[in-house]
Design a protein around this motif. Structure first.
Motif, PDB file in Angstrom:
ATOM      1  N   ARG A  35       0.926  -1.296   0.140  1.00 10.65           N
ATOM      2  CA  ARG A  35       0.027  -0.054   0.149  1.00 10.65           C
ATOM      3  C   ARG A  35       0.866   1.259  -0.128  1.00 10.65           C
ATOM      4  NH1 ARG A  35      -5.125  -0.303   2.408  1.00 10.65           N
ATOM      5  NH2 ARG A  35      -5.134   1.977   1.939  1.00 10.65           N
ATOM      6  N   PRO A  36       1.649   1.405  -1.125  1.00 11.95           N
ATOM      7  CA  PRO A  36       2.300   2.871  -1.213  1.00 11.95           C
ATOM      8  C   PRO A  36       1.368   3.853  -1.055  1.00 11.95           C
ATOM      9  CG  PRO A  36       2.508   1.516  -3.149  1.00 11.95           C
ATOM     10  CD  PRO A  36       1.969   0.798  -2.166  1.00 11.95           C
ATOM     11  N   ARG A  37       1.734   5.117  -0.987  1.00 13.05           N
ATOM     12  CA  ARG A  37       0.837   6.247  -0.817  1.00 13.05           C
ATOM     13  C   ARG A  37      -0.103   6.224  -2.172  1.00 13.05           C
ATOM     14  NH1 ARG A  37       5.683   8.337  -1.643  1.00 13.05           N
ATOM     15  NH2 ARG A  37       6.127   9.795  -3.209  1.00 13.05           N
ATOM     16  N   GLY A  38      -1.170   6.214  -2.201  1.00 14.72           N
ATOM     17  CA  GLY A  38      -2.136   6.624  -3.471  1.00 14.72           C
ATOM     18  C   GLY A  38      -2.290   5.222  -4.132  1.00 14.72           C
ATOM     19  N   TRP A  39      -1.800   4.028  -3.747  1.00 16.38           N
ATOM     20  CA  TRP A  39      -1.843   2.982  -4.564  1.00 16.38           C
ATOM     21  C   TRP A  39      -2.177   1.742  -3.542  1.00 16.38           C
ATOM     22  CZ3 TRP A  39      -1.138   3.062  -9.789  1.00 16.38           C
ATOM     23  CH2 TRP A  39      -0.583   4.185 -10.334  1.00 16.38           C
ATOM     24  N   THR A  40      -2.946   0.650  -4.288  1.00 12.54           N
ATOM     25  CA  THR A  40      -3.223  -0.544  -3.501  1.00 12.54           C
ATOM     26  C   THR A  40      -2.932  -1.546  -4.526  1.00 12.54           C
ATOM     27  OG1 THR A  40      -4.710   0.395  -2.068  1.00 12.54           O
ATOM     28  CG2 THR A  40      -4.835  -2.251  -2.370  1.00 12.54           C
ATOM     29  N   GLU A  41      -1.991  -2.547  -4.075  1.00 17.27           N
ATOM     30  CA  GLU A  41      -1.683  -3.738  -4.871  1.00 17.27           C
ATOM     31  C   GLU A  41      -2.612  -4.878  -4.768  1.00 17.27           C
ATOM     32  OE1 GLU A  41       2.194  -6.753  -5.493  1.00 17.27           O
ATOM     33  OE2 GLU A  41       1.689  -6.164  -3.457  1.00 17.27           O
ATOM     34  N   ILE A  42      -3.015  -5.421  -5.903  1.00 12.97           N
ATOM     35  CA  ILE A  42      -3.932  -6.732  -5.937  1.00 12.97           C
ATOM     36  C   ILE A  42      -3.028  -7.938  -6.073  1.00 12.97           C
ATOM     37  CG2 ILE A  42      -5.635  -7.853  -7.090  1.00 12.97           C
ATOM     38  CD1 ILE A  42      -6.790  -5.252  -8.060  1.00 12.97           C
ATOM     39  N   SER A  43      -3.117  -8.872  -5.193  1.00 13.20           N
ATOM     40  CA  SER A  43      -2.234  -9.802  -5.176  1.00 13.20           C
ATOM     41  C   SER A  43      -2.941 -11.193  -4.799  1.00 13.20           C
ATOM     42  CB  SER A  43      -1.180  -9.532  -4.086  1.00 13.20           C
ATOM     43  OG  SER A  43      -0.105 -10.415  -4.037  1.00 13.20           O
ATOM     44  N   THR A  44      -2.124 -12.093  -4.700  1.00 10.97           N
ATOM     45  CA  THR A  44      -2.472 -13.541  -4.278  1.00 10.97           C
ATOM     46  C   THR A  44      -3.729 -13.769  -5.217  1.00 10.97           C
ATOM     47  OG1 THR A  44      -1.912 -13.017  -2.128  1.00 10.97           O
ATOM     48  CG2 THR A  44      -2.580 -15.086  -2.314  1.00 10.97           C
ATOM     49  N   VAL A  45      -3.826 -13.778  -6.585  1.00 16.26           N
ATOM     50  CA  VAL A  45      -4.964 -14.213  -7.518  1.00 16.26           C
ATOM     51  C   VAL A  45      -4.500 -15.739  -7.575  1.00 16.26           C
ATOM     52  CG1 VAL A  45      -6.058 -13.614  -9.545  1.00 16.26           C
ATOM     53  CG2 VAL A  45      -4.842 -11.972  -8.476  1.00 16.26           C
ATOM     54  N   SER A  46      -5.817 -16.327  -7.124  1.00 16.31           N
ATOM     55  CA  SER A  46      -5.482 -17.800  -7.171  1.00 16.31           C
ATOM     56  C   SER A  46      -6.678 -18.407  -7.283  1.00 16.31           C
ATOM     57  CB  SER A  46      -5.033 -18.284  -5.621  1.00 16.31           C
ATOM     58  OG  SER A  46      -3.978 -17.702  -5.072  1.00 16.31           O
ATOM     59  N   THR A  47      -6.813 -19.455  -8.275  1.00 16.82           N
ATOM     60  CA  THR A  47      -7.953 -20.313  -8.678  1.00 16.82           C
ATOM     61  C   THR A  47      -7.545 -21.850  -8.613  1.00 16.82           C
ATOM     62  OG1 THR A  47      -9.011 -18.594 -10.029  1.00 16.82           O
ATOM     63  CG2 THR A  47      -9.586 -20.825 -10.103  1.00 16.82           C
ATOM     64  N   ALA A  48      -8.253 -22.426  -7.842  1.00 17.03           N
ATOM     65  CA  ALA A  48      -8.159 -24.074  -7.683  1.00 17.03           C
ATOM     66  C   ALA A  48      -8.056 -24.567  -9.172  1.00 17.03           C
ATOM     67  CB  ALA A  48      -8.933 -24.484  -6.887  1.00 17.03           C
ATOM     68  N   PRO A  49      -7.352 -25.582  -9.474  1.00 15.97           N
ATOM     69  CA  PRO A  49      -7.321 -26.123 -10.657  1.00 15.97           C
ATOM     70  C   PRO A  49      -8.888 -26.740 -11.094  1.00 15.97           C
ATOM     71  CG  PRO A  49      -5.464 -27.005  -9.621  1.00 15.97           C
ATOM     72  CD  PRO A  49      -6.246 -26.233  -8.558  1.00 15.97           C
ATOM     73  N   GLU A  50      -9.471 -26.979 -10.386  1.00 17.36           N
ATOM     74  CA  GLU A  50     -10.811 -27.798 -10.748  1.00 17.36           C
ATOM     75  C   GLU A  50     -11.764 -26.789 -10.919  1.00 17.36           C
ATOM     76  OE1 GLU A  50     -10.634 -27.790  -6.295  1.00 17.36           O
ATOM     77  OE2 GLU A  50      -9.434 -28.234  -8.018  1.00 17.36           O
ATOM     78  N   ALA A  51     -11.422 -25.306 -10.646  1.00 21.87           N
ATOM     79  CA  ALA A  51     -12.570 -24.282 -10.689  1.00 21.87           C
ATOM     80  C   ALA A  51     -11.824 -23.188 -11.665  1.00 21.87           C
ATOM     81  CB  ALA A  51     -12.604 -23.512  -9.407  1.00 21.87           C
ATOM     82  N   ARG A  52     -11.020 -23.613 -12.582  1.00 25.05           N
ATOM     83  CA  ARG A  52     -10.606 -22.751 -13.517  1.00 25.05           C
ATOM     84  C   ARG A  52     -11.151 -22.520 -14.913  1.00 25.05           C
ATOM     85  NH1 ARG A  52      -4.166 -24.231 -12.549  1.00 25.05           N
ATOM     86  NH2 ARG A  52      -4.095 -23.119 -10.316  1.00 25.05           N
ATOM     87  N   GLY A  53     -11.490 -21.564 -15.631  1.00 23.03           N
ATOM     88  CA  GLY A  53     -12.096 -21.265 -16.526  1.00 23.03           C
ATOM     89  C   GLY A  53     -13.710 -20.982 -16.306  1.00 23.03           C
ATOM     90  N   ARG A  54     -13.876 -20.301 -15.307  1.00 21.69           N
ATOM     91  CA  ARG A  54     -15.210 -19.689 -14.910  1.00 21.69           C
ATOM     92  C   ARG A  54     -15.285 -18.314 -14.507  1.00 21.69           C
ATOM     93  NH1 ARG A  54     -16.711 -24.356 -10.175  1.00 21.69           N
ATOM     94  NH2 ARG A  54     -15.934 -26.416 -11.591  1.00 21.69           N
ATOM     95  N   GLY A  55     -14.274 -17.672 -14.695  1.00 22.19           N
ATOM     96  CA  GLY A  55     -14.079 -16.442 -14.706  1.00 22.19           C
ATOM     97  C   GLY A  55     -13.672 -15.858 -13.223  1.00 22.19           C
ATOM     98  N   HIS A  56     -13.393 -16.712 -12.228  1.00 21.87           N
ATOM     99  CA  HIS A  56     -13.474 -16.434 -10.888  1.00 21.87           C
ATOM    100  C   HIS A  56     -12.344 -15.207 -10.809  1.00 21.87           C
ATOM    101  CE1 HIS A  56     -16.321 -19.503  -9.800  1.00 21.87           C
ATOM    102  NE2 HIS A  56     -15.419 -20.320  -9.689  1.00 21.87           N
ATOM    103  N   ALA A  57     -11.259 -15.383 -11.227  1.00 23.43           N
ATOM    104  CA  ALA A  57     -10.053 -14.395 -10.981  1.00 23.43           C
ATOM    105  C   ALA A  57     -10.508 -13.130 -11.557  1.00 23.43           C
ATOM    106  CB  ALA A  57      -8.843 -14.797 -11.819  1.00 23.43           C
ATOM    107  N   ALA A  58     -11.087 -12.869 -12.860  1.00 18.36           N
ATOM    108  CA  ALA A  58     -11.722 -11.668 -13.291  1.00 18.36           C
ATOM    109  C   ALA A  58     -12.636 -11.062 -12.218  1.00 18.36           C
ATOM    110  CB  ALA A  58     -12.089 -11.677 -14.549  1.00 18.36           C
ATOM    111  N   ARG A  59     -13.569 -11.747 -11.765  1.00 15.87           N
ATOM    112  CA  ARG A  59     -14.668 -11.235 -10.784  1.00 15.87           C
ATOM    113  C   ARG A  59     -14.099 -10.806  -9.538  1.00 15.87           C
ATOM    114  NH1 ARG A  59     -18.008 -16.226  -9.449  1.00 15.87           N
ATOM    115  NH2 ARG A  59     -19.144 -14.725  -8.178  1.00 15.87           N
ATOM    116  N   LEU A  60     -12.950 -11.521  -8.828  1.00 20.03           N
ATOM    117  CA  LEU A  60     -12.366 -10.859  -7.879  1.00 20.03           C
ATOM    118  C   LEU A  60     -11.465  -9.655  -7.942  1.00 20.03           C
ATOM    119  CD1 LEU A  60     -11.024 -14.533  -6.733  1.00 20.03           C
ATOM    120  CD2 LEU A  60     -12.853 -12.897  -5.188  1.00 20.03           C
TER     121      LEU A  60
END
Length: 232
Positions: free
Chosen positions: A158-183
């Motif tokens: 969280r540098p001033r004026g910014w927030t980093e989005i991180s730890t974008v993770s999807t279990a192998p069996e749930a990939r391809g459903r758009g979860h990462a984009a939604r989060l």
């Protein structure tokens, strides 16, 4: 949203530790790192001398990992290299695909009770460093399928004026459903609602993730090299 101050992104670890994450910081002289089990990210000044590296060694402890993140500073020769990873720093530039955003009813808050599940998902997907207290860096959101956590993402630096989005993770069996984009949409909406700008880091070799981020409106600001060293 406030005007961008890109200079804060040049040393995001230091900016975070002396600002929004000051309550999670450990300092010795001009060196700093996070509290145990929050993060191994460490920082030194732009031109550290031998005394400063000695301070960081005392701060971290013998044999511990000094994760220098994107700092170009080179430690003394007796600091054993642990990893080198080429990456990109990307910033949200507007536009991109739209999504449900922060009001998506399928997205849930991940609290302290969720940490064991979060650690398990990270172990399966390896999105980057995540420790038992990493959740304290900011908000973390998840998607559950029949009660099981199958995707998550959260806020890290969280540098001033910014927030980093991180730890974008999807279990192998749930990939391809758009979860990462939604989060990512949900987190970016929250970040901008408090007048911060979203940014993120990604391994240069992870072309699939880079393509997703570009689709969502992120663009590369600079190339970075992530490096870690073992304290002698």
């Amino acid at each position: 949203m406030a005007d961008r101050d890109d200079a804060a992104l040049d040393d995001p670890v230091r900016e975070s530790l002396r600002g929004h994450h000051a309550h999670l910081a450990r300092w010795l002289g001009r060196t700093a790192t996070y509290q145990p089990e929050v993060s191994t990210f460490s920082t030194v000044s732009a031109d550290p001398d031998a005394a400063e590296w000695a301070d960081l060694a005392r701060l971290l402890g013998h044999g511990e990992l000094a994760d220098m993140f994107s700092s170009p500073a080179t430690p003394p020769p007796d600091w054993e290299p642990v990893f080198v990873l080429e990456g990109l720093q990307m910033v949200w530039s507007g536009g991109g695909e739209t999504g449900p955003g922060a009001e998506d009813p399928g997205i849930v808050e991940l609290d302290a009770d969720s940490v064991p599940e979060m650690l398990d998902l990270v172990a399966r997907t390896r999105p980057g460093p995540f420790w038992p207290r990493t959740r304290e860096l900011g908000s973390y959101l998840g998607v559950r399928d029949n009660g099981v956590l199958v995707a998550m993402a959260g806020e890290r630096l969280r540098p001033r004026g910014w927030t980093e989005i991180s730890t974008v993770s999807t279990a192998p069996e749930a990939r391809g459903r758009g979860h990462a984009a939604r989060l990512i949409h949900a987190l970016a909406t929250r970040v901008m609602a408090r007048n911060d700008h979203p940014f993120l880091h990604v391994a240069e070799a992870n072309t699939r993730a880079i393509a997703l981020y570009e689709r969502l409106g992120f663009e590369t600001r600079r190339h970075v090299t992530f490096r870690g060293f073992r304290v002698p």
